[in-house]
Structure formats: structure tokens, C-alpha cells
Motif scaffolding. Structure first.
Motif, PDB file in Angstrom:
ATOM      1  N   ALA A 132     -47.859 -26.577  67.032  1.00  0.00           N
ATOM      2  CA  ALA A 132     -47.454 -27.607  67.999  1.00  0.00           C
ATOM      3  C   ALA A 132     -46.859 -27.017  69.270  1.00  0.00           C
ATOM      4  CB  ALA A 132     -46.447 -28.552  67.347  1.00  0.00           C
ATOM      5  N   GLY A 133     -46.598 -25.715  69.290  1.00  0.00           N
ATOM      6  CA  GLY A 133     -45.991 -25.098  70.457  1.00  0.00           C
ATOM      7  C   GLY A 133     -44.480 -25.054  70.353  1.00  0.00           C
ATOM      8  N   ALA A 136     -37.254 -27.231  71.541  1.00  0.00           N
ATOM      9  CA  ALA A 136     -35.868 -26.917  71.175  1.00  0.00           C
ATOM     10  C   ALA A 136     -35.736 -26.545  69.701  1.00  0.00           C
ATOM     11  CB  ALA A 136     -34.966 -28.106  71.500  1.00  0.00           C
ATOM     12  N   PHE A 137     -36.699 -26.950  68.879  1.00  0.00           N
ATOM     13  CA  PHE A 137     -36.595 -26.716  67.441  1.00  0.00           C
ATOM     14  C   PHE A 137     -37.692 -25.819  66.874  1.00  0.00           C
ATOM     15  CE2 PHE A 137     -34.511 -30.741  68.350  1.00  0.00           C
ATOM     16  CZ  PHE A 137     -33.293 -30.552  67.719  1.00  0.00           C
ATOM     17  N   ARG A 138     -38.787 -25.663  67.597  1.00  0.00           N
ATOM     18  CA  ARG A 138     -39.935 -24.924  67.072  1.00  0.00           C
ATOM     19  C   ARG A 138     -40.174 -23.645  67.859  1.00  0.00           C
ATOM     20  NH1 ARG A 138     -42.922 -30.403  66.423  1.00  0.00           N
ATOM     21  NH2 ARG A 138     -43.139 -30.206  68.663  1.00  0.00           N
ATOM     22  N   GLY A 139     -40.719 -22.644  67.157  1.00  0.00           N
ATOM     23  CA  GLY A 139     -41.015 -21.371  67.797  1.00  0.00           C
ATOM     24  C   GLY A 139     -42.502 -21.170  68.003  1.00  0.00           C
ATOM     25  N   LYS A 140     -42.852 -20.357  68.997  1.00  0.00           N
ATOM     26  CA  LYS A 140     -44.252 -20.017  69.278  1.00  0.00           C
ATOM     27  C   LYS A 140     -44.329 -18.512  69.507  1.00  0.00           C
ATOM     28  CE  LYS A 140     -48.568 -21.184  70.214  1.00  0.00           C
ATOM     29  NZ  LYS A 140     -49.435 -21.676  69.126  1.00  0.00           N
ATOM     30  N   GLY A 141     -45.364 -17.881  68.954  1.00  0.00           N
ATOM     31  CA  GLY A 141     -45.562 -16.465  69.206  1.00  0.00           C
ATOM     32  C   GLY A 141     -44.987 -15.543  68.156  1.00  0.00           C
ATOM     33  N   GLY A 142     -44.344 -16.101  67.124  1.00  0.00           N
ATOM     34  CA  GLY A 142     -43.823 -15.273  66.038  1.00  0.00           C
ATOM     35  C   GLY A 142     -44.929 -14.840  65.092  1.00  0.00           C
ATOM     36  N   PRO A 143     -44.595 -14.047  64.072  1.00  0.00           N
ATOM     37  CA  PRO A 143     -45.630 -13.523  63.173  1.00  0.00           C
ATOM     38  C   PRO A 143     -46.208 -14.527  62.185  1.00  0.00           C
ATOM     39  CG  PRO A 143     -43.458 -12.697  62.567  1.00  0.00           C
ATOM     40  CD  PRO A 143     -43.280 -13.445  63.844  1.00  0.00           C
ATOM     41  N   LEU A 144     -45.540 -15.666  61.953  1.00  0.00           N
ATOM     42  CA  LEU A 144     -45.989 -16.591  60.898  1.00  0.00           C
ATOM     43  C   LEU A 144     -46.543 -17.869  61.513  1.00  0.00           C
ATOM     44  CD1 LEU A 144     -46.051 -16.974  57.775  1.00  0.00           C
ATOM     45  CD2 LEU A 144     -43.947 -18.296  58.036  1.00  0.00           C
ATOM     46  N   PHE A 145     -47.876 -18.044  61.434  1.00  0.00           N
ATOM     47  CA  PHE A 145     -48.506 -19.266  61.952  1.00  0.00           C
ATOM     48  C   PHE A 145     -48.181 -20.441  61.033  1.00  0.00           C
ATOM     49  CE2 PHE A 145     -51.975 -22.341  62.122  1.00  0.00           C
ATOM     50  CZ  PHE A 145     -52.045 -22.595  63.485  1.00  0.00           C
ATOM     51  N   ILE A 146     -47.773 -21.549  61.634  1.00  0.00           N
ATOM     52  CA  ILE A 146     -47.453 -22.774  60.906  1.00  0.00           C
ATOM     53  C   ILE A 146     -48.414 -23.871  61.371  1.00  0.00           C
ATOM     54  CG2 ILE A 146     -45.688 -24.489  60.330  1.00  0.00           C
ATOM     55  CD1 ILE A 146     -44.938 -21.665  59.451  1.00  0.00           C
ATOM     56  N   SER A 147     -49.200 -24.392  60.435  1.00  0.00           N
ATOM     57  CA  SER A 147     -50.152 -25.456  60.761  1.00  0.00           C
ATOM     58  C   SER A 147     -49.444 -26.806  60.819  1.00  0.00           C
ATOM     59  CB  SER A 147     -51.239 -25.506  59.684  1.00  0.00           C
ATOM     60  OG  SER A 147     -51.922 -26.742  59.718  1.00  0.00           O
ATOM     61  N   GLN A 148     -49.837 -27.621  61.806  1.00  0.00           N
ATOM     62  CA  GLN A 148     -49.301 -28.979  61.905  1.00  0.00           C
ATOM     63  C   GLN A 148     -49.863 -29.905  60.823  1.00  0.00           C
ATOM     64  OE1 GLN A 148     -46.422 -28.811  63.647  1.00  0.00           O
ATOM     65  NE2 GLN A 148     -46.948 -30.795  64.503  1.00  0.00           N
ATOM     66  N   ASN A 176     -38.999 -30.737  60.614  1.00  0.00           N
ATOM     67  CA  ASN A 176     -38.252 -29.562  61.056  1.00  0.00           C
ATOM     68  C   ASN A 176     -37.735 -29.722  62.479  1.00  0.00           C
ATOM     69  OD1 ASN A 176     -38.708 -27.950  58.664  1.00  0.00           O
ATOM     70  ND2 ASN A 176     -40.846 -27.794  59.318  1.00  0.00           N
ATOM     71  N   GLY A 177     -37.770 -30.954  62.981  1.00  0.00           N
ATOM     72  CA  GLY A 177     -37.319 -31.222  64.341  1.00  0.00           C
ATOM     73  C   GLY A 177     -35.884 -31.711  64.379  1.00  0.00           C
ATOM     74  N   GLU A 178     -35.636 -32.675  65.231  1.00  0.00           N
ATOM     75  CA  GLU A 178     -34.259 -33.130  65.457  1.00  0.00           C
ATOM     76  C   GLU A 178     -33.664 -33.798  64.230  1.00  0.00           C
ATOM     77  OE1 GLU A 178     -31.682 -35.393  68.918  1.00  0.00           O
ATOM     78  OE2 GLU A 178     -33.881 -35.437  68.992  1.00  0.00           O
ATOM     79  N   THR A 179     -34.477 -34.574  63.513  1.00  0.00           N
ATOM     80  CA  THR A 179     -33.992 -35.245  62.308  1.00  0.00           C
ATOM     81  C   THR A 179     -34.953 -34.965  61.152  1.00  0.00           C
ATOM     82  OG1 THR A 179     -35.200 -37.284  62.802  1.00  0.00           O
ATOM     83  CG2 THR A 179     -32.941 -37.125  63.624  1.00  0.00           C
ATOM     84  N   GLN A 180     -34.427 -34.990  59.946  1.00  0.00           N
ATOM     85  CA  GLN A 180     -35.255 -34.746  58.768  1.00  0.00           C
ATOM     86  C   GLN A 180     -35.734 -36.046  58.133  1.00  0.00           C
ATOM     87  OE1 GLN A 180     -33.570 -33.248  54.950  1.00  0.00           O
ATOM     88  NE2 GLN A 180     -34.846 -31.446  55.270  1.00  0.00           N
ATOM     89  N   GLU A 181     -34.969 -37.107  58.271  1.00  0.00           N
ATOM     90  CA  GLU A 181     -35.256 -38.352  57.569  1.00  0.00           C
ATOM     91  C   GLU A 181     -36.514 -39.026  58.108  1.00  0.00           C
ATOM     92  OE1 GLU A 181     -32.589 -41.936  55.692  1.00  0.00           O
ATOM     93  OE2 GLU A 181     -31.916 -40.989  57.539  1.00  0.00           O
ATOM     94  N   THR A 185     -46.280 -36.242  57.700  1.00  0.00           N
ATOM     95  CA  THR A 185     -47.096 -35.201  57.072  1.00  0.00           C
ATOM     96  C   THR A 185     -46.343 -33.877  57.134  1.00  0.00           C
ATOM     97  OG1 THR A 185     -48.252 -34.772  59.155  1.00  0.00           O
ATOM     98  CG2 THR A 185     -49.266 -36.341  57.628  1.00  0.00           C
ATOM     99  N   TYR A 186     -46.643 -33.007  56.176  1.00  0.00           N
ATOM    100  CA  TYR A 186     -45.957 -31.725  56.078  1.00  0.00           C
ATOM    101  C   TYR A 186     -46.652 -30.644  56.882  1.00  0.00           C
ATOM    102  CZ  TYR A 186     -42.954 -33.340  52.286  1.00  0.00           C
ATOM    103  OH  TYR A 186     -42.009 -34.000  51.537  1.00  0.00           O
ATOM    104  N   GLN A 187     -45.867 -29.811  57.571  1.00  0.00           N
ATOM    105  CA  GLN A 187     -46.386 -28.578  58.142  1.00  0.00           C
ATOM    106  C   GLN A 187     -46.668 -27.605  57.001  1.00  0.00           C
ATOM    107  OE1 GLN A 187     -43.470 -27.258  61.020  1.00  0.00           O
ATOM    108  NE2 GLN A 187     -43.485 -29.220  62.071  1.00  0.00           N
ATOM    109  N   MET A 188     -47.648 -26.732  57.211  1.00  0.00           N
ATOM    110  CA  MET A 188     -48.115 -25.861  56.134  1.00  0.00           C
ATOM    111  C   MET A 188     -48.235 -24.409  56.584  1.00  0.00           C
ATOM    112  SD  MET A 188     -48.937 -27.615  53.319  1.00  0.00           S
ATOM    113  CE  MET A 188     -48.801 -29.378  52.958  1.00  0.00           C
ATOM    114  N   THR A 189     -48.010 -23.488  55.648  1.00  0.00           N
ATOM    115  CA  THR A 189     -48.284 -22.067  55.906  1.00  0.00           C
ATOM    116  C   THR A 189     -49.746 -21.785  55.559  1.00  0.00           C
ATOM    117  OG1 THR A 189     -47.325 -21.591  53.733  1.00  0.00           O
ATOM    118  CG2 THR A 189     -45.922 -21.214  55.650  1.00  0.00           C
ATOM    119  N   ILE A 190     -50.610 -22.350  56.393  1.00  0.00           N
ATOM    120  CA  ILE A 190     -52.061 -22.171  56.262  1.00  0.00           C
ATOM    121  C   ILE A 190     -52.581 -21.771  57.643  1.00  0.00           C
ATOM    122  CG2 ILE A 190     -54.273 -23.312  55.811  1.00  0.00           C
ATOM    123  CD1 ILE A 190     -52.771 -25.204  53.911  1.00  0.00           C
ATOM    124  N   LYS A 191     -53.424 -20.740  57.695  1.00  0.00           N
ATOM    125  CA  LYS A 191     -54.012 -20.301  58.962  1.00  0.00           C
ATOM    126  C   LYS A 191     -55.515 -20.211  58.777  1.00  0.00           C
ATOM    127  CE  LYS A 191     -53.586 -16.813  62.597  1.00  0.00           C
ATOM    128  NZ  LYS A 191     -52.944 -15.542  62.998  1.00  0.00           N
TER     129      LYS A 191
END
Length: 539
Positions: A132-133, A136-148, A176-181, A185-191
């Protein structure tokens, strides 16, 4: 491989792979990783939905069993743990959940500076390459791709989310954003079409470096401690007992079962237990293996009026078609986890954060298949399951060695639903599941409730049902928990074992308390922060 290295990492799992990559990056340190399991280069490890085939596979799984549990009506629960490069990140359901921000504030408040929300958020953002890019809460460019995980979902996911809204649980686009409640759909460690384990994202790139050695089939049997300092490890490989010395440190990353087991085998743990086993007590610490906290849950299942994944994955022609779709185009249900939808809710409105997690599966597996979790052979009718698990149970279990033999499995006592609070919140939670399914958006597709069935209505019957049908959702934690004093914990905020120099623990056993949600992301984060701490101390 008798010899010497700078850092020894015990376990190439969720945290250990991250440590290996980060500690070798500068080229200054020689690192050796000892992994009891073998290679992750297996078809069903790499294929996302293949984790059903790994559930009872001793080639990649420790296949632990808990003691018979009164809270689960005397049942013996199955506790899979990864015994393979990538550890449990190579056999899990790939859901990426960080936990609630207040969970980490609780870690800090328990006497662990550096582990509050702001600090762990910075680590998560550095780890992530989020589809997703960055924000304030998400990272881009790190070693672990996270699928939306937004494309190719079963169409019933949309009606599930709508029904949650009708039941009072609004849509949440990012847990994993501003609120959890909320529901979503779940983000996944799938690339691409493959599981994105820590072996794939961290360890394999690092294995190209000359200063990293990875030994598979190497089971560590004891940490060598001399004059109050960890100086190396003993391990078995190819039937031969060997010793490896550490010039700098030994780091245990075996997970919530194996790390306390290894400490106890090494003479660090409950003194009376170690003496009973004929082991020399080097550090009497009753917290080693204690305070085990795990999420427990169950599924409710319905027969549907419309096709679910059962209809396509059960018949041989459907398996063949889905296999071709996956192999040729990298798509279809085999390229995903079965948990397409989910969410977090509060069983009582006065709670300050969600205490229950939801899992939506357009799929059912009521008819058991011996020795397998039949994700690839579902029921022969259109079935759908909604699952839930508790986020912050108050019940506590423990892990203790059952023998001085390092190859013997430890005793695991879960104590599920052993407090009135845990029973009461689960009772309220299962009633909310039925409330969701009764909403117009969902009810129109439901034929009948199959489990537990409409005859189960009274509070007593609902409690008896979830005791009979619940089990772990595979998040054991806190068995070497972090804290300022040996009186209440095993390691300090810099992950150093109290009373032993040169020895740290970095994995899910390190958690001071259990976070709300799947524990793979926090275990990876602990590995990331552990490397920062170790490198800072080395400087």
C-alpha cells in the motif's frame, strides 16, 4: 563443525533469520546459525495454501503436543512449530498483524524501556515493504514485502464485512493502521505466488555473505556456560556431538517452546525441577518456561446456499484446475491463506481496546482426514467457517523439560480457559459470531448452522461446546519474558538473560505479555530490534 565464531544464533526462525541478516550486514562480524530442521525449498512451504500439508509433517514441524487440558475438556492439543529454515514463518497462515499500540505501551510500563509503541512502530516501518506504500503507520522499501491481499478474494468476503457493519463492527481498511478495531481483510506475508517467510526475505539474501554460516540438521543440546558467561553451544549434527564457541554472544531464537527448554537443559530455570532431572543448577529462575500465554479459539461452521471454496477444492477436477491456475498464472485460492477476512472487536463496550479476533474462511473442514489439516480436501458440501480467538487471555501455562535428554519433547501445559474472565469473554464472543451471521447481508446465503448447531443455545451448552472444540491458534509466547528483575522475568530490556553474561533470548518467548493478534510480525520485530541492541552494545 567444532570451531569459533563471533555470534551464535540458535534457530533460523522468525527472529533468528532477521538477526542473521542484520548482524552480518556490515561484514564485521562472523555469525553462525544453527537450525535443527532442514531446507525451506519445498513445494508446500512455498505455495501459500500448502500450509495444510505441513501441519502434521515431521520433516518441517516439531509436532509438539500439550498435556491433557481440563479447560479443553481433557483434550491433548496439537502444537505445530516450524522445524525448518524460516521456522514457524515457513508453516504459518501468513497473516501480518502487529498488535494494538497499547500492548506495547504495556511492555514499556512493565519496566522495558525501548519497547513502547513509538519504538516498535519505527522498527515495523523499517522492516516493511508494504504494497500500500508508506504512511504514518506503514513502511515502504524494507526487506519484507507485505501484500494488501485485496485481489482475488472470495466474493462472500464483501458480504461478511457488510454483515459485520450491520452488527455494529465497522469496516477497517488496515488493522495495522491508526485503529485495530473493525472488520476487513488481512495483510499477508505473500510475495507473488510464494510465501514470504523470514528465510526468503532475510536469510537467503544474507547467505550470499562470506561471514554467515548456516548449519541445518544441527540441534543445539546445551549452552556452554563458564564462570557465569555463555561461551558457546554443544549440538548434534549427523549423529556427532560437536561444540561451537562464541567470541561475542549466544542468542537463543528457538521460539516459545524451544528457548525455555534449552535454558533449562543448560542449567538455567526452576531449581527444584533441574535437580530432579539430575542437572546442575547454574541459575535458579522459576520464570524460565513460566507465564506461557497463548490465544485459543474455535470455528463456527455453516452450510451455505451458494458455492464456497469447498466446491472447487474438493473434487479432483477442481484440484487440477486450481493447480494449473496457480502454476501457470500464480493465482487462485492456492496462492493465498484461507483467512481472507477477519477483524477485531470488543465483547464489552467499556473495554479500552479489542479483546477478540475474527477469521473468515469461505471454506470448511468438518470431516477430519487422519494426520492432515485438510485445507486442500475440504468438506463435500458448500461450507463456510467464522473463527475467533481471544486476544489477551488471563490464563497462564508453562513449558518444562520432561527429561534431561535434549532430544525429548518438553511438557507443555496450556491451562486454556482456566480463569472465569476467559470463559466469560469467549461466551460473549461466540454469541457475537451468531449475531454477524444473522444480519441480512449474510443470512440470505446461509442454509443451516452445522457447528455447534442450533440446538446449542444455553450459556452452559455454549461453554461446553467451546471447551470441547477449542484449541490453540498457535501463538505461544512469554516463556522467557522480558522484565527488569530476575524475580519476575528471564531477560532484561536488552534481551540479556538475568545473571548470565553473553547470552540473550530474542523470539516470541521474550514478549513481556501477549499482543492482540497473530504473533509472527511481533516475533520478526523482536529479531530486528535485537540486532539493533546487539550491534549498539558491540560498539
Amino acid at each position: 563443525m567444532d570451531g569459533e565464531t563471533d555470534y551464535i544464533i540458535v534457530g533460523a526462525g522468525s527472529a533468528g533469520c532477521v538477526l542473521a541478516e542484520r548482524l552480518t550486514k556490515s561484514g564485521k562480524h562472523r555469525v553462525t546459525v544453527l537450525e535443527a530442521g532442514g531446507s525451506d525449498q519445498r513445494f508446500f512451504v512455498q505455495m501459500p495454501l500448502g500450509y495444510g500439508k505441513l501441519f502434521y509433517n515431521p520433516a518441517v514441524n516439531w509436532l509438539y503436543k500439550a498435556e491433557p487440558d481440563p479447560g479443553l475438556a481433557g483434550q491433548v492439543d496439537h502444537i505445530p512449530r516450524g522445524k525448518v529454515l524460516g521456522g514457524s514463518s515457513s508453516i504459518n497462515a501468513m497473516v501480518w498483524i502487529r498488535g494494538h499500540r497499547q500492548d506495547y505501551e504495556d511492555w514499556k510500563a512493565a519496566g522495558n524501556p525501548g519497547w513502547g509503541w513509538d519504538e516498535v512502530l519505527a522498527a515495523y516501518k523499517a522492516i516493511e515493504d508494504n504494497e500500500a506504500g508508506a504512511d504514518a503507520f506503514r513502511g515502504k522499501g524494507g526487506p519484507l514485502f507485505i501484500s494488501q491481499n485485496r485481489r482475488g478474494l472470495h466474493w462472500l468476503v464483501e458480504d461478511y464485512i457488510a454483515a459485520c457493519g450491520e452488527a455494529g463492527l465497522p469496516y477497517n481498511a488496515d488493522f495495522n493502521g491508526e485503529t485495530q478495531e473493525g472488520a476487513g481483510t488481512y495483510q499477508m506475508t505473500i510475495k507473488g505466488r510464494r510465501r514470504n517467510s523470514t528465510a526468503r526475505a532475510f536469510l537467503r539474501p544474507a547467505m550470499r555473505r562470506r561471514n554467515l554460516t548456516v548449519l541445518t540438521g544441527a540441534q543445539v543440546t546445551r549452552v556452554v556456560i563458564e564462570d557465569g558467561r555463555a561461551t558457546g553451544v554443544e549440538y548434534l549434527k549427523d549423529g556427532r556431538r560437536q561444540t561451537l564457541r562464541a567470541r561475542a554472544e549466544v542468542i537463543l531464537s528457538g521460539g516459545a517452546i524451544n528457548s525455555p527448554q534449552l535454558l533449562q537443559l543448560s542449567g538455567i530455570g526452576p531449581g527444584a525441577l533441574l535437580q530432579q532431572m539430575g542437572l546442575t543448577v547454574l541459575r535458579d529462575n522459576a520464570n524460565v518456561g513460566a507465564h506461557m500465554n497463548d490465544h485459543h479459539g474455535l470455528n463456527y461452521t455453516w452450510r451455505m446456499k451458494v458455492p464456497t471454496y469447498n466446491n472447487i477444492l474438493r473434487p479432483a477436477w477442481g484440484k487440477a484446475l486450481m493447480g494449473l491456475w496457480y502454476l501457470a498464472l500464480g493465482g487462485g485460492p492456492l496462492a493465498k491463506s484461507i483467512n481472507h477476512g477477519g477483524g477485531f472487536f470488543r465483547t464489552r463496550p467499556e473495554l479500552d481496546r479489542p479483546n477478540m479476533q475474527l477469521y473468515m474462511q469461505a471454506f470448511s473442514t468438518l470431516i477430519p482426514k487422519a494426520g492432515e489439516r485438510p485445507l486442500l480436501t475440504p468438506d463435500p458440501f458448500p461450507g463456510l467457517s467464522l473463527g475467533l480467538s481471544n486476544c489477551r487471555p488471563t490464563s497462564r501455562g508453562h513449558v518444562r523439560i520432561a527429561s534431561p535428554d535434549p532430544l525429548a519433547a518438553p511438557r507443555i501445559v496450556a491451562n486454556a480457559y482456566s480463569t472465569p474472565e476467559d470463559v466469560e469473554e469467549m461466551l460473549l464472543a461466540v454469541k457475537f459470531l451468531r449475531k454477524i451471521v444473522a444480519q441480512p447481508s449474510f443470512a440470505r446465503w446461509v442454509d443451516e448452522e452445522l457447528r455447534p448447531g442450533p440446538q446449542v443455545q444455553s450459556d452452559a451448552d455454549l461453554i461446553e461446546d467451546f471447551r470441547q472444540r477449542s484449541g490453540t491458534v498457535y501463538h505461544p509466547s512469554c516463556t522467557c519474558r522480558m522484565g527488569p528483575e530476575a524475580r519476575t522475568s528471564v531477560i532484561d530490556a536488552r534481551l540479556r538473560v538475568h545473571g548470565v553474561a553473553g547470552l540473550r533470548v530474542a523470539d516470541a518467548s521474550s514478549f513481556p505479555n501477549l499482543i492482540a493478534g497473530n504473533t509472527n510480525a511481533p516475533a520478526i520485530m523482536v529479531g530486528w530490534k535485537a540486532a539493533e541492541i546487539i550491534l549498539a552494545d558491540a560498539r
